[in-house]
Design a protein around this motif. Structure first.
Motif, short mmCIF file in Angstrom:
data_model
loop_
_atom_site.label_atom_id
_atom_site.label_comp_id
_atom_site.label_asym_id
_atom_site.label_seq_id
_atom_site.Cartn_x
_atom_site.Cartn_y
_atom_site.Cartn_z
N SER A 1 29.25 30.01 36.13
CA SER A 1 29.18 30.63 35.03
C SER A 1 30.01 31.71 36.59
CB SER A 1 27.96 32.22 34.42
OG SER A 1 27.42 32.61 35.49
N ILE A 2 29.89 32.34 37.31
CA ILE A 2 30.29 32.65 38.58
C ILE A 2 31.63 32.46 38.45
CG2 ILE A 2 30.54 33.37 40.74
CD1 ILE A 2 27.94 33.64 40.46
N ILE A 3 31.82 31.18 38.97
CA ILE A 3 33.14 30.26 38.82
C ILE A 3 33.90 30.26 37.78
CG2 ILE A 3 34.01 27.65 39.47
CD1 ILE A 3 31.57 27.12 40.70
N PHE A 4 33.33 29.96 36.76
CA PHE A 4 34.18 30.57 35.26
C PHE A 4 35.61 31.54 34.92
CE2 PHE A 4 32.38 25.94 33.72
CZ PHE A 4 33.36 25.33 34.45
N SER A 5 34.23 32.35 35.52
CA SER A 5 34.58 33.85 35.45
C SER A 5 35.52 34.37 36.45
CB SER A 5 33.26 34.76 35.61
OG SER A 5 33.53 36.37 35.18
N VAL A 6 35.69 34.06 37.43
CA VAL A 6 37.04 34.14 38.38
C VAL A 6 37.47 33.42 38.29
CG1 VAL A 6 37.29 33.29 40.94
CG2 VAL A 6 35.36 34.76 40.47
N ILE A 7 37.93 32.21 37.33
CA ILE A 7 39.05 31.09 37.54
C ILE A 7 39.24 31.93 36.36
CG2 ILE A 7 39.48 28.88 35.83
CD1 ILE A 7 37.66 27.82 37.75
N ALA A 8 39.17 32.00 34.96
CA ALA A 8 39.47 33.03 33.97
C ALA A 8 40.11 34.20 34.47
CB ALA A 8 38.62 32.90 33.40
N LEU A 9 39.21 35.05 35.33
CA LEU A 9 40.40 36.22 35.73
C LEU A 9 41.53 36.16 37.06
CD1 LEU A 9 39.85 39.50 36.52
CD2 LEU A 9 38.99 39.19 38.48
N VAL A 10 41.47 34.74 37.71
CA VAL A 10 42.72 34.76 38.12
C VAL A 10 44.02 33.84 37.26
CG1 VAL A 10 43.66 32.52 40.01
CG2 VAL A 10 41.88 33.80 40.45
N MET A 11 43.40 33.04 36.33
CA MET A 11 44.37 32.68 35.38
C MET A 11 44.28 33.60 34.29
SD MET A 11 44.05 29.15 35.60
CE MET A 11 45.72 28.87 34.07
N PHE A 12 44.47 34.84 33.89
CA PHE A 12 45.02 36.36 33.42
C PHE A 12 45.55 36.61 33.87
CE2 PHE A 12 44.81 40.68 33.07
CZ PHE A 12 44.86 41.14 32.15
N ILE A 13 46.17 36.99 35.30
CA ILE A 13 46.73 37.56 36.77
C ILE A 13 47.50 36.24 36.14
CG2 ILE A 13 47.36 38.42 38.42
CD1 ILE A 13 44.59 38.86 38.82
N ILE A 14 47.61 35.23 36.49
CA ILE A 14 48.35 34.18 36.13
C ILE A 14 49.75 33.75 34.91
CG2 ILE A 14 49.46 31.77 36.36
CD1 ILE A 14 47.23 31.42 39.06
N GLN A 15 48.61 33.75 34.03
CA GLN A 15 49.31 34.07 32.84
C GLN A 15 50.03 35.33 31.85
OE1 GLN A 15 45.86 32.73 29.79
NE2 GLN A 15 46.24 30.96 30.36
N LEU A 16 49.61 36.21 32.42
CA LEU A 16 50.28 37.89 32.85
C LEU A 16 51.95 37.76 33.02
CD1 LEU A 16 49.62 40.29 30.83
CD2 LEU A 16 49.20 41.29 33.88
N PHE A 17 51.73 37.36 33.80
CA PHE A 17 53.55 36.95 34.54
C PHE A 17 54.09 36.29 34.10
CE2 PHE A 17 51.08 39.90 37.24
CZ PHE A 17 51.37 41.13 36.94
N THR A 18 53.41 34.70 34.18
CA THR A 18 54.33 33.14 33.44
C THR A 18 54.93 33.12 32.55
OG1 THR A 18 52.30 32.26 34.43
CG2 THR A 18 53.53 32.77 35.88
N LEU A 19 53.42 33.58 31.37
CA LEU A 19 53.60 32.69 29.72
C LEU A 19 54.55 33.66 28.96
CD1 LEU A 19 51.25 30.73 29.38
CD2 LEU A 19 53.23 29.97 29.95
#
Length: 158
Positions: free
Chosen positions: A70-88
């Protein structure tokens, strides 16, 4: 919209921090004599390895694994949020972030449920056991991760 995204981001960071604290700290259950135990150690004046019956070792390891996932997926989701905010572009954002956060939600549910079913009333010789703050934090993270995951899926349209 920007204020909503900032609020979700802050709640997501708080969820990650609370997941770390609840998984690492050993105050899932507390007895009236001051003994506490969690996923890893049992502590009184000093800490020692958590001793469980041989039949319960698999359940403990499963709870540990799901909380770490759950920690790993939460951190991955946080990183993906930042990436998707600026790229998609608008309309395609946050699908992956919402899905990953819901997987995090499911991992928390499974990990805490296993611990609840197997270990909350099973520590013999300890008077009046009750839930500690880490156990409560894990359930709060369960609620937050579900809300955040749903909000990410709803925000994809905006």
């Amino acid at each position: 919209m920007l204020v909503l995204l900032a609020g979700i981001f802050v709640i997501h960071i708080a969820t990650v921090i609370m997941l770390f604290v609840s998984t690492i700290s050993n105050v899932w259950m507390v007895s009236s004599n001051g003994t506490s135990w969690g996923l890893w150690l049992q502590c009184n004046q000093n800490c020692s390895q958590l001793v469980v019956d041989t039949g319960d070792e698999g359940s403990l390891q499963a709870a540990q694994a799901f909380m770490i996932l759950s920690i790993i997926f939460s951190v991955i989701a946080l990183v993906m949020f930042i990436i998707q905010l600026f790229t998609l572009e608008k309309g395609k954002r946050f699908y992956i972030t919402g899905a990953i956060m819901l997987v995090c939600w499911l991992c928390i549910l499974i990990g805490v449920s296993i611990y609840t079913a197997e270990f909350t009333s099973q520590m013999p010789g300890l008077p009046n056991p009750h839930h500690g703050y880490c156990f409560i934090l894990a359930w709060i993270c369960f609620c937050f991760s579900f809300v955040i995951g749903i909000l990410y899926l709803v925000l994809r349209k905006k």
